[in-house]
Design an enzyme around this catalytic site. Sequence first.
Site: not given
Length: 265
Positions: A108, A200, A202
């Site tokens: 990001c 994102h 994760e």
Amino acid sequence: MEHIRIGILNLMKNKLETNQNFERVLNSDEVELTFYYSATRYVDRELDPQITSTMKPLDLNEINQFDGFIITGSPVEKLDFEEVTYNQEINDLLDKLDGLNITQLYVCWGAMAALNHFYQIKKNILPHKTFGVYQNNIVDNSCLLKNIDNEFPAPHARYAEMNHRDINQNENLDTKAISENGLLTLVESNIKPQSFVFSHLEYPQSGLDDELKRELSSGKVPDAKRAVNYYSPIDDHPMFTWKETQRAFFQNWLNCVIEKKLIKI
């Protein structure tokens, strides 16, 4: 599996949760993680003891020990890079990583800063925040997308985007995946072991919902809206549609780290 050491510069506000996210997606007995926070950002600020007991201030002298390195996102997308208080620290780290030529993953805002520093790609502020789970189209082969189907789901949460024309005109960069709404998902260098992911991946199942709650509680985002394509139409709970994508993506990245390490040996 080969033992590998990964360094992570965590620039997120919710540092403990972010650490846990990466510990979960990179979980392996053979993976050793070291978490850092920005030394210049907190030079005159007191940090939570839970943070200082599990993280270290960034020390460029320690970077040589790692086989791979990750720089996370940061909630500073609306600022020009030069306005970010730890911008020089980030640039020094990027130069260090570039010199070591180890496997790098930028997430990001971390991806935005790295693309700007390495390749002079400009950043544009979006008309509104992109916030939700989107289908993502694979437009070119990538080892990071192995065993991931086209139109894979992934969470996006950002206020800015890197200039597509700049990327397309740079012969050293390749766009690997784009979201259904035309935004970047994955860009890679074809001359360096650098990957730039704008999703994102994760995030856990609650990640987008947690982000919305942080924005609402901060009082700084009065018009914060719920993530799209995320809440179940049955019970309105967050759905974890990117779980398998997450598993495959981070395993693929670890495999890249191992392969690069073995080549160096």
